[in-house]
Design an enzyme around this catalytic site. Structure first.
Site, mmCIF file in Angstrom:
data_model
loop_
_atom_site.group_PDB
_atom_site.id
_atom_site.type_symbol
_atom_site.label_atom_id
_atom_site.label_comp_id
_atom_site.label_asym_id
_atom_site.label_seq_id
_atom_site.Cartn_x
_atom_site.Cartn_y
_atom_site.Cartn_z
ATOM 1 N N TYR A 15 -42.825 -48.597 15.763
ATOM 2 C CA TYR A 15 -43.361 -48.424 17.117
ATOM 3 C C TYR A 15 -44.865 -48.695 17.233
ATOM 4 O O TYR A 15 -45.279 -49.581 17.979
ATOM 5 C CB TYR A 15 -43.065 -46.998 17.616
ATOM 6 C CG TYR A 15 -41.580 -46.733 17.747
ATOM 7 C CD1 TYR A 15 -40.809 -47.411 18.697
ATOM 8 C CD2 TYR A 15 -40.936 -45.849 16.896
ATOM 9 C CE1 TYR A 15 -39.447 -47.198 18.795
ATOM 10 C CE2 TYR A 15 -39.566 -45.629 16.997
ATOM 11 C CZ TYR A 15 -38.832 -46.308 17.947
ATOM 12 O OH TYR A 15 -37.481 -46.100 18.044
ATOM 13 N N PRO A 70 -35.364 -46.920 26.007
ATOM 14 C CA PRO A 70 -33.982 -46.891 26.490
ATOM 15 C C PRO A 70 -33.899 -46.337 27.918
ATOM 16 O O PRO A 70 -34.816 -45.672 28.401
ATOM 17 C CB PRO A 70 -33.275 -45.930 25.529
ATOM 18 C CG PRO A 70 -34.201 -45.775 24.370
ATOM 19 C CD PRO A 70 -35.582 -45.972 24.915
ATOM 20 N N HIS A 91 -39.799 -44.211 23.133
ATOM 21 C CA HIS A 91 -38.994 -43.906 21.957
ATOM 22 C C HIS A 91 -39.760 -43.343 20.763
ATOM 23 O O HIS A 91 -39.165 -42.777 19.846
ATOM 24 C CB HIS A 91 -38.294 -45.218 21.542
ATOM 25 C CG HIS A 91 -36.947 -45.039 20.965
ATOM 26 N ND1 HIS A 91 -36.649 -44.053 20.055
ATOM 27 C CD2 HIS A 91 -35.794 -45.721 21.143
ATOM 28 C CE1 HIS A 91 -35.383 -44.153 19.699
ATOM 29 N NE2 HIS A 91 -34.841 -45.148 20.349
ATOM 30 N N SER A 150 -29.339 -41.031 11.477
ATOM 31 C CA SER A 150 -30.289 -39.930 11.534
ATOM 32 C C SER A 150 -30.586 -39.404 10.124
ATOM 33 O O SER A 150 -29.668 -39.163 9.342
ATOM 34 C CB SER A 150 -29.685 -38.820 12.387
ATOM 35 O OG SER A 150 -30.496 -37.684 12.309
ATOM 36 N N SER A 206 -26.536 -48.649 18.023
ATOM 37 C CA SER A 206 -26.569 -47.229 17.664
ATOM 38 C C SER A 206 -25.541 -46.464 18.465
ATOM 39 O O SER A 206 -25.213 -46.828 19.594
ATOM 40 C CB SER A 206 -27.961 -46.622 17.856
ATOM 41 O OG SER A 206 -28.328 -46.667 19.180
ATOM 42 N N GLN A 207 -25.050 -45.425 17.805
ATOM 43 C CA GLN A 207 -24.155 -44.523 18.522
ATOM 44 C C GLN A 207 -25.028 -43.572 19.338
ATOM 45 O O GLN A 207 -25.930 -42.943 18.802
ATOM 46 C CB GLN A 207 -23.299 -43.706 17.538
ATOM 47 C CG GLN A 207 -22.393 -42.765 18.283
ATOM 48 C CD GLN A 207 -21.417 -41.949 17.440
ATOM 49 O OE1 GLN A 207 -21.035 -40.873 17.842
ATOM 50 N NE2 GLN A 207 -20.978 -42.464 16.302
HETATM 51 N N1 COA Z 1 -10.521 -39.267 9.965
HETATM 52 C C1 COA Z 1 -10.447 -38.543 11.089
HETATM 53 N N2 COA Z 1 -11.554 -38.090 11.752
HETATM 54 C C2 COA Z 1 -12.747 -38.413 11.249
HETATM 55 C C3 COA Z 1 -12.895 -39.188 10.094
HETATM 56 C C4 COA Z 1 -11.703 -39.617 9.440
HETATM 57 N N3 COA Z 1 -11.746 -40.355 8.320
HETATM 58 N N4 COA Z 1 -14.196 -39.345 9.820
HETATM 59 C C5 COA Z 1 -14.878 -38.702 10.803
HETATM 60 N N5 COA Z 1 -14.007 -38.132 11.662
HETATM 61 C C6 COA Z 1 -14.321 -37.302 12.831
HETATM 62 C C7 COA Z 1 -15.467 -36.369 12.540
HETATM 63 O O1 COA Z 1 -14.982 -35.176 11.951
HETATM 64 C C8 COA Z 1 -16.039 -36.148 13.917
HETATM 65 O O2 COA Z 1 -15.201 -35.228 14.595
HETATM 66 P P1 COA Z 1 -15.704 -34.391 15.911
HETATM 67 O O3 COA Z 1 -15.707 -35.384 17.043
HETATM 68 O O4 COA Z 1 -14.660 -33.378 16.065
HETATM 69 O O5 COA Z 1 -17.048 -33.856 15.562
HETATM 70 C C9 COA Z 1 -15.870 -37.492 14.584
HETATM 71 O O6 COA Z 1 -14.813 -38.131 13.868
HETATM 72 C C10 COA Z 1 -17.094 -38.359 14.567
HETATM 73 O O7 COA Z 1 -17.462 -38.665 13.251
HETATM 74 P P2 COA Z 1 -18.064 -40.073 12.823
HETATM 75 O O8 COA Z 1 -17.572 -41.177 13.644
HETATM 76 O O9 COA Z 1 -17.925 -40.217 11.343
HETATM 77 O O10 COA Z 1 -19.525 -40.055 13.246
HETATM 78 P P3 COA Z 1 -20.630 -38.970 13.177
HETATM 79 O O11 COA Z 1 -20.487 -38.119 14.365
HETATM 80 O O12 COA Z 1 -20.686 -38.329 11.831
HETATM 81 O O13 COA Z 1 -21.880 -39.934 13.373
HETATM 82 C C11 COA Z 1 -23.686 -41.338 12.774
HETATM 83 C C12 COA Z 1 -22.264 -40.905 12.434
HETATM 84 C C13 COA Z 1 -24.173 -42.318 11.742
HETATM 85 C C14 COA Z 1 -23.711 -42.014 14.146
HETATM 86 C C15 COA Z 1 -24.567 -40.068 12.821
HETATM 87 O O14 COA Z 1 -24.597 -39.448 11.565
HETATM 88 C C16 COA Z 1 -25.989 -40.356 13.201
HETATM 89 O O15 COA Z 1 -26.815 -40.657 12.357
HETATM 90 N N6 COA Z 1 -26.311 -40.250 14.499
HETATM 91 C C17 COA Z 1 -27.616 -40.540 15.009
HETATM 92 C C18 COA Z 1 -27.627 -41.885 15.669
HETATM 93 C C19 COA Z 1 -28.868 -42.052 16.490
HETATM 94 O O16 COA Z 1 -29.952 -41.805 16.032
HETATM 95 N N7 COA Z 1 -28.666 -42.466 17.742
HETATM 96 C C20 COA Z 1 -29.702 -42.529 18.712
HETATM 97 C C21 COA Z 1 -30.542 -43.716 18.576
HETATM 98 S S1 COA Z 1 -31.783 -43.688 19.808
#
Ligand code: COA
Length: 594
Positions: A39, A52, A299, A414, A526-527
């Protein structure tokens, strides 16, 4: 090259020792390198390229009192939230999966209100609200918000040591005054447009503005304000009018979600709301007369996750228990201070140039909100795959179908398990993903007679499983702090800092073409999960690239896809089409009896 760098006697070994020594001295050895690189030393204009935009479910306003009431409730909730932060009472979040229970760093949450990015010629800086004195005394700090209405800025106090905290009625009365006052003024010079140009140019313009006391006072008020509220005019339905793909989602007065999102990302250009912004401000809440509501955020202070948690809380508070009672008669409060500017001819010229620049940027953004309604994370979980991994692979396939190759892909991971941790980069373009995409993109068996090109479903599934395994590993490595990007950045910066002379070249691994290509993220993703029916999106980070945010819901996924019209090779609608086909094809493959 890598062997030379990291091998016995290689420079990499010495640089690694330098980083280890840095780690001993600092809470987080990486974060300042990262902040500068991502940034503060990035000269690109903030709108589209960095800030964003987020869309909330539209409201139904019938009078300006409704607008003022709703806005006052949001401001009131922000003041309550800030008081809670000042008492350091925000609960510590903990990781819910992958080594669950680990505490997550909360520093970002404390930086959201009262912060602002400030332009600099070589490097920007951040104004961060000072922590209230720990010594106690119970004295309220002076606090205010800045309200933008028809490009005119006002300072609305919300709390002062001599009169305490303003109640919601008092804030509402101040907003009503603004909504009455602003339309009666001759168009004020849209100084806010300057916050939307390249950073070094804005730094120059700001320096000139600061020579005048009144201007300097205004700039300080804006930087110190809790947040900026933008009371907007609606964008016309014809703005960027295109057929939106997928499920319809929110719609207000005929404006679809793409139209709403553009208002939040850049305001629509100098003839619409871009001059009703202060793009440097961390939190800008946008509320427009037709009920469109959202956010534009700077951001550098925090990732979307922290911002979403805050603004969803404010929105919820404003939504619940809103009345349309006129405010109780005011308690001798003076009207809010209007921020007037003393401008020279040069300042006017710069503002005009800023308008042109921003209008071109606005015109160039090819943006598409795409609600994929085929299925959502419930189906994906039933396949025993992480939804994030699944969607990343869908994005790889969508890209492959269009270009016949993969590209360097960025996904933010994250790293808040570490103190002051921000993000590292999940690199989703793996050899395993490529092998699976190649198999998926081949024609179906029954459509093609030439059999040697065919790949059976069994092989596709095997390749899928390998791709999932690799992507899951890459994701977990990153969130647990084993990503490669931050480490490489550290080594690169260490090389600069330890170089005997400024002209000393960087090690070859950082100057080679492969390093440049690996960091040219033509797919930046990104998610951005939200708890309500809100969504957030952003622009691409490369002229020929795509931006792709996604918000997985139980039975659908909201994507915000972006590209630039000026690039002949990209198109957000073609990408949306390819993504839809990819997601449908994946479900077909995974649903077949095995
Ligand atoms: N089978 C069934 N369910 C599963 C699974 C599997 N193999 N693996 C994961 N899941 C479930 C999880 O338990 C979770 O359940 P919930 O909805 O009940 O909590 C859900 O699926 C989501 O998990 P997953 O898709 O693995 O993603 P996460 O929520 O762990 O997110 C990242 C992963 C990388 C996106 C997250 O760790 C992260 O870093 N987020 C920040 C992103 C960010 O900074 N965004 C903003 C940018 S400005």
């Amino acid at each position: 090259m890598v062997a030379r760098f990291g091998g016995e006697g290689g420079l990499g070994r010495r640089l690694q020792l330098y980083l280890l020594a840095r780690q001993e001295k600092l809470d987080n050895w990486a974060v300042n390198y990262w902040l500068d690189d991502m940034y503060l030393k990035n000269d690109l204009a903030l709108p589209v390229n960095s800030n964003p935009g987020m869309v909330f479910p539209p409201r139904r306003f019938t009078t300006i009192l409704d607008v003022a009431r709703f806005t006052a409730r949001m401001i009131d909730a922000a003041v309550t939230h800030k008081a809670m932060l000042d008492r350091r009472e925000l609960p510590i979040e903990r990781a819910t999966s992958r080594e669950p229970g680990q505490p997550l760093c909360m520093a970002q949450y404390y930086r959201l209100l009262g912060s602002c990015r400030l332009p600099g010629k070589d490097r920007d800086s951040q104004h961060v609200a000072p922590q209230p004195s720990q010594s106690g005394g119970g004295e309220l700090p002076t606090e205010h918000v800045v309200v933008a209405c028809r490009s005119q800025l006002y300072c609305v106090p919300v709390q002062a040591p001599d009169r305490g905290r303003l109640n919601e009625d008092e804030i509402c009365a101040q907003l009503l005054h603004i909504l009455d006052d602003a339309p009666c003024l001759a168009s004020p010079p849209p100084v806010g447009l300057l916050t939307g140009i390249q950073r070094n140019k804005w730094a120059e313009a700001r320096e000139t503005l600061c020579r005048d006391d009144r201007n300097r006072h205004n700039l300080e008020l804006i930087a110190r304000s809790l947040l900026v509220i933008c009371l907007d005019e609606p964008l016309p339905t014809s703005f960027n009018c295109r057929l939106q793909k997928g499920g319809k989602g929110h719609n207000t007065g005929g404006r679809d979600e793409t139209n709403l999102a553009l208002q939040m990302i850049h305001g629509g250009g100098s003839s619409y709301n871009s001059s009703n912004r202060w793009f440097d401000k961390t939190i800008q809440l946008v509320i427009s007369g037709d009920g469109a509501c959202g956010l534009c955020y700077e951001h550098s202070s925090a990732e979307g996750i922290a911002v979403i948690q805050l603004v969803e809380k404010l929105y919820k508070h404003a939504e619940e228990g809103q009345t349309n009672e006129p405010p109780a008669p005011s308690s001798h409060l003076p009207p809010p201070e209007r921020l007037e500017w003393n401008l020279e001819a040069d300042d006017h010229r710069r503002i005009e140039e800023a308008a042109n620049f921003l209008d071109n940027l606005v015109k160039d953004l090819d943006y598409q909100v795409f609600r994929f309604i085929g299925y959502g994370k419930d189906f994906i979980k039933s396949c025993k795959v992480s939804p994030d991994v699944y969607i990343q692979l869908a994005l790889q396939l969508a890209y492959y179908r269009l270009y016949g190759k993969l590209t360097a892909t960025y996904e933010s991971a994250s790293t808040r398990r570490f103190k002051h941790g921000r993000v590292d980069c999940i690199r989703s373009a793996s050899p395993e993903a490529l092998a699976w995409c190649q198999a998926m993109a081949l024609p179906k068996e029954d459509e093609k007679k030439v059999t040697f090109h065919l790949v059976s479903d069994e092989i596709k599934l095997n390749l899928w499983n390998e791709a999932v395994k690799q992507q899951t590993k890459e994701m977990i490595d990153n969130i647990l702090g084993q990503g490669i990007d931050i480490h490489l950045l550290g080594l690169r910066e260490a090389a600069k800092e330890t170089s005997p002379t400024a002209s000393h070249p960087l090690p070859e691994i950082f100057t080679d073409e492969s390093y440049r290509l690996a960091n040219k993220f033509l797919l930046s993703t990104s998610q951005v999960a939200t708890s309500d029916d809100t969504f957030m999106g952003y622009g691409p980070v490369e002229p020929e690239g795509y931006g792709a945010s996604y918000n997985p819901k139980g039975s659908h996924i909201i994507f915000c896809l972006s590209a630039f019209w000026s690039s002949e090779s990209t198109s957000s609608s073609r990408f949306a089409q390819s993504l839809e086909e990819s997601l449908n094809g994946m479900k077909e493959l995974l649903s077949r009896p095995q």
